[in-house]
Design a protein around this motif. Structure first.
Motif, PDB file in Angstrom:
ATOM      1  N   ALA A   1      -5.079   2.026   2.688  1.00 52.72           N
ATOM      2  CA  ALA A   1      -3.799   1.474   3.127  1.00 52.72           C
ATOM      3  C   ALA A   1      -3.544   0.172   2.381  1.00 52.72           C
ATOM      4  N   THR A   2      -2.277  -0.188   2.265  1.00 53.12           N
ATOM      5  CA  THR A   2      -1.920  -1.464   1.652  1.00 53.12           C
ATOM      6  C   THR A   2      -0.554  -1.910   2.144  1.00 53.12           C
ATOM      7  N   HIS A   3      -0.364  -3.234   2.183  1.00 52.20           N
ATOM      8  CA  HIS A   3       0.947  -3.820   2.460  1.00 52.20           C
ATOM      9  C   HIS A   3       1.572  -4.360   1.174  1.00 52.20           C
ATOM     10  N   PHE A   4       0.965  -4.112   0.029  1.00 50.55           N
ATOM     11  CA  PHE A   4       1.461  -4.669  -1.227  1.00 50.55           C
ATOM     12  C   PHE A   4       2.854  -4.133  -1.584  1.00 50.55           C
ATOM     13  N   HIS A   5       3.654  -5.006  -2.197  1.00 53.08           N
ATOM     14  CA  HIS A   5       4.904  -4.572  -2.820  1.00 53.08           C
ATOM     15  C   HIS A   5       4.561  -3.727  -4.049  1.00 53.08           C
ATOM     16  N   TYR A   6       5.524  -2.942  -4.495  1.00 51.00           N
ATOM     17  CA  TYR A   6       5.309  -2.082  -5.661  1.00 51.00           C
ATOM     18  C   TYR A   6       4.897  -2.897  -6.885  1.00 51.00           C
ATOM     19  N   ASN A   7       5.583  -4.026  -7.108  1.00 50.15           N
ATOM     20  CA  ASN A   7       5.285  -4.827  -8.308  1.00 50.15           C
ATOM     21  C   ASN A   7       3.999  -5.632  -8.193  1.00 50.15           C
ATOM     22  N   MET A   8       3.302  -5.515  -7.051  1.00 46.23           N
ATOM     23  CA  MET A   8       2.020  -6.195  -6.876  1.00 46.23           C
ATOM     24  C   MET A   8       0.837  -5.259  -7.107  1.00 46.23           C
ATOM     25  N   MET A   9       1.116  -3.978  -7.326  1.00 51.96           N
ATOM     26  CA  MET A   9       0.033  -3.006  -7.442  1.00 51.96           C
ATOM     27  C   MET A   9      -0.780  -3.226  -8.714  1.00 51.96           C
ATOM     28  N   PRO A  10      -2.083  -2.906  -8.649  1.00 47.83           N
ATOM     29  CA  PRO A  10      -2.948  -3.132  -9.820  1.00 47.83           C
ATOM     30  C   PRO A  10      -2.665  -2.153 -10.952  1.00 47.83           C
ATOM     31  N   GLU A  11      -3.163  -2.493 -12.112  1.00 51.07           N
ATOM     32  CA  GLU A  11      -2.893  -1.708 -13.324  1.00 51.07           C
ATOM     33  C   GLU A  11      -3.300  -0.253 -13.183  1.00 51.07           C
ATOM     34  N   SER A  12      -4.430   0.015 -12.557  1.00 52.01           N
ATOM     35  CA  SER A  12      -4.899   1.401 -12.476  1.00 52.01           C
ATOM     36  C   SER A  12      -3.978   2.274 -11.636  1.00 52.01           C
ATOM     37  N   PHE A  13      -3.266   1.681 -10.694  1.00 53.18           N
ATOM     38  CA  PHE A  13      -2.327   2.452  -9.870  1.00 53.18           C
ATOM     39  C   PHE A  13      -1.265   3.107 -10.744  1.00 53.18           C
ATOM     40  N   PHE A  14      -0.738   2.365 -11.690  1.00 51.39           N
ATOM     41  CA  PHE A  14       0.334   2.876 -12.549  1.00 51.39           C
ATOM     42  C   PHE A  14      -0.186   3.875 -13.580  1.00 51.39           C
ATOM     43  N   LYS A  15      -1.452   3.779 -13.924  1.00 58.43           N
ATOM     44  CA  LYS A  15      -2.042   4.722 -14.880  1.00 58.43           C
ATOM     45  C   LYS A  15      -2.416   6.041 -14.205  1.00 58.43           C
ATOM     46  N   VAL A  16      -3.013   5.939 -13.040  1.00 62.25           N
ATOM     47  CA  VAL A  16      -3.573   7.117 -12.371  1.00 62.25           C
ATOM     48  C   VAL A  16      -2.551   7.842 -11.502  1.00 62.25           C
ATOM     49  N   LYS A  17      -1.654   7.096 -10.873  1.00 59.93           N
ATOM     50  CA  LYS A  17      -0.592   7.640 -10.027  1.00 59.93           C
ATOM     51  C   LYS A  17      -1.133   8.451  -8.845  1.00 59.93           C
ATOM     52  N   PRO A  18      -1.857   7.809  -7.930  1.00 58.38           N
ATOM     53  CA  PRO A  18      -2.325   8.512  -6.731  1.00 58.38           C
ATOM     54  C   PRO A  18      -1.152   8.840  -5.814  1.00 58.38           C
ATOM     55  N   LYS A  19      -1.408   9.676  -4.818  1.00 57.25           N
ATOM     56  CA  LYS A  19      -0.353  10.023  -3.866  1.00 57.25           C
ATOM     57  C   LYS A  19      -0.099   8.849  -2.919  1.00 57.25           C
ATOM     58  N   VAL A  20       1.177   8.617  -2.647  1.00 57.17           N
ATOM     59  CA  VAL A  20       1.586   7.510  -1.790  1.00 57.17           C
ATOM     60  C   VAL A  20       2.384   8.048  -0.608  1.00 57.17           C
ATOM     61  N   LEU A  21       2.022   7.598   0.582  1.00 58.91           N
ATOM     62  CA  LEU A  21       2.792   7.871   1.789  1.00 58.91           C
ATOM     63  C   LEU A  21       3.459   6.558   2.176  1.00 58.91           C
ATOM     64  N   TYR A  22       4.763   6.474   1.960  1.00 58.98           N
ATOM     65  CA  TYR A  22       5.476   5.225   2.237  1.00 58.98           C
ATOM     66  C   TYR A  22       6.243   5.346   3.540  1.00 58.98           C
ATOM     67  N   VAL A  23       5.898   4.498   4.503  1.00 57.19           N
ATOM     68  CA  VAL A  23       6.502   4.567   5.830  1.00 57.19           C
ATOM     69  C   VAL A  23       7.570   3.493   5.972  1.00 57.19           C
ATOM     70  N   LEU A  24       8.752   3.904   6.397  1.00 57.44           N
ATOM     71  CA  LEU A  24       9.848   2.975   6.641  1.00 57.44           C
ATOM     72  C   LEU A  24      10.160   2.957   8.135  1.00 57.44           C
ATOM     73  N   ARG A  25      10.628   1.796   8.595  1.00 60.52           N
ATOM     74  CA  ARG A  25      11.006   1.642  10.001  1.00 60.52           C
ATOM     75  C   ARG A  25      12.227   0.739  10.084  1.00 60.52           C
ATOM     76  N   ASN A  26      13.064   0.980  11.063  1.00 60.90           N
ATOM     77  CA  ASN A  26      14.225   0.142  11.302  1.00 60.90           C
ATOM     78  C   ASN A  26      13.806  -1.331  11.243  1.00 60.90           C
ATOM     79  N   PRO A  27      14.407  -2.126  10.350  1.00 62.87           N
ATOM     80  CA  PRO A  27      13.946  -3.505  10.182  1.00 62.87           C
ATOM     81  C   PRO A  27      14.094  -4.372  11.432  1.00 62.87           C
ATOM     82  N   LYS A  28      15.035  -4.025  12.306  1.00 63.50           N
ATOM     83  CA  LYS A  28      15.149  -4.784  13.554  1.00 63.50           C
ATOM     84  C   LYS A  28      13.928  -4.554  14.439  1.00 63.50           C
ATOM     85  N   ASP A  29      13.412  -3.323  14.434  1.00 63.60           N
ATOM     86  CA  ASP A  29      12.189  -3.047  15.187  1.00 63.60           C
ATOM     87  C   ASP A  29      10.969  -3.657  14.495  1.00 63.60           C
TER      88      ASP A  29
END
Length: 287
Positions: free
Chosen positions: A99-127
């Motif tokens: 798991a991670t709370h990192f922003h996309y532009n904070m991800m390490p170099e290997s993330f962009f090379k390897v491209k693992p599967k990502v489950l991105y969860v969104l929630r109403n920002p007021k909640d």
């Protein structure tokens, strides 16, 4: 205590010093992903714990043992948290869960090379805001939220842990290689948990029977998950969380912001949201 005392400014966002000392952030920067890794990505208070319960059960095909015997921060560790360095995750068999709370532009170099599967969860920002407000009141490593108005200004301006919700969401929904990313909403999980488990399973390449999907969904209903001491953070020291002020797993509902924000506060939030997200073309499920 102040932001300067409790937070580190890392790549433009606040991270709590207690959980994210420089050496663990360096560890993440140098982390080597595998292509079959599964990464749960969330802005804080968007359903991370819920996903840390569901995804291991999909992996285990409904065997409850992992979620009943291993704390969630070890079964699906946050890669930016200090404790992860001692878990020997490099030796774990594939597919590994993180798991991670990192922003996309904070991800390490290997993330962009390897491209693992990502489950991105969104929630109403007021909640997200409401849950964050109570969380900041019980997490002793975070700056006290103050009043609702005071915390709202910090939240809307990204002066909270892990920065701006708006930037986080826009970064991930506009990121490249969307075929490796599944967007799922907290609200759709509430409305149809079995359908969400089915959707996640398909994306992860798991063919589960309806019986197993129902078993996973029943265990992961919020009221059931809340009783799991391996997930409700009751094992965490009172020096970190004061759960007499607010439970870590509080309500797990949609629309609780209505019990916190008055009309003026809600309207102000909406105006900022509309301005910051005006160029975003993305279909949300919240009302």
């Amino acid at each position: 205590m102040t932001e300067a005392e409790l937070y580190l400014d890392y790549k433009g966002v606040y991270v709590p010093k207690l959980l994210h000392p420089p050496e663990c952030l360096k560890y993440y920067e140098e982390f080597n992903f595998r292509q079959d890794d599964i990464l749960i990505v969330t802005y804080p208070k968007s359903g991370t714990t819920w996903m840390q319960e569901i995804v291991p059960l999909i992996k285990s095909e409904g065997d409850l043992t992992p979620v009943q015997t291993i704390p969630n921060w070890e079964r699906v560790p946050w890669l930016e948290v200090d404790r992860t360095r001692i878990l020997n995750v490099e030796e774990r068999p594939s597919p590994r869960l993180f798991a991670t709370h990192f922003h996309y532009n904070m991800m390490p170099e290997s993330f962009f090379k390897v491209k693992p599967k990502v489950l991105y969860v969104l929630r109403n920002p007021k909640d997200v805001f409401t849950s964050s407000f109570y969380y900041h009141g019980m997490a002793l490593f975070l700056v006290n939220p103050g009043t609702v108005d005071e915390f709202m200004e910090k939240f809307l301006n990204g002066k909270v842990m892990f920065g701006s919700w708006f930037d986080h969401v826009k970064g991930w929904i506009h990121s490249k290689d969307q075929e490796h990313i599944l967007h799922i909403f907290y609200e759709e999980m509430i409305m149809d948990l079995k359908g969400s488990v089915r959707k996640l399973s398909y994306f992860l390449g798991k063919s589960l029977s309806e019986e197993v999907i129902e078993k996973i969904s029943d265990h992961c209903v919020f009221k059931n998950m809340k009783q799991n001491k391996m997930s409700n953070h009751s094992l965490v020291s009172a020096k970190i969380f004061d759960q007499t002020k607010s439970e870590f797993l509080r309500k797990g509902i949609s629309g609780d912001w209505r019990n916190t924000l008055n009309t003026a506060q809600s309207d102000h939030f909406d105006s900022v949201y509309e301005e910051k997200m005006k160029d975003v073309k993305f279909k949300y499920v919240w009302d």
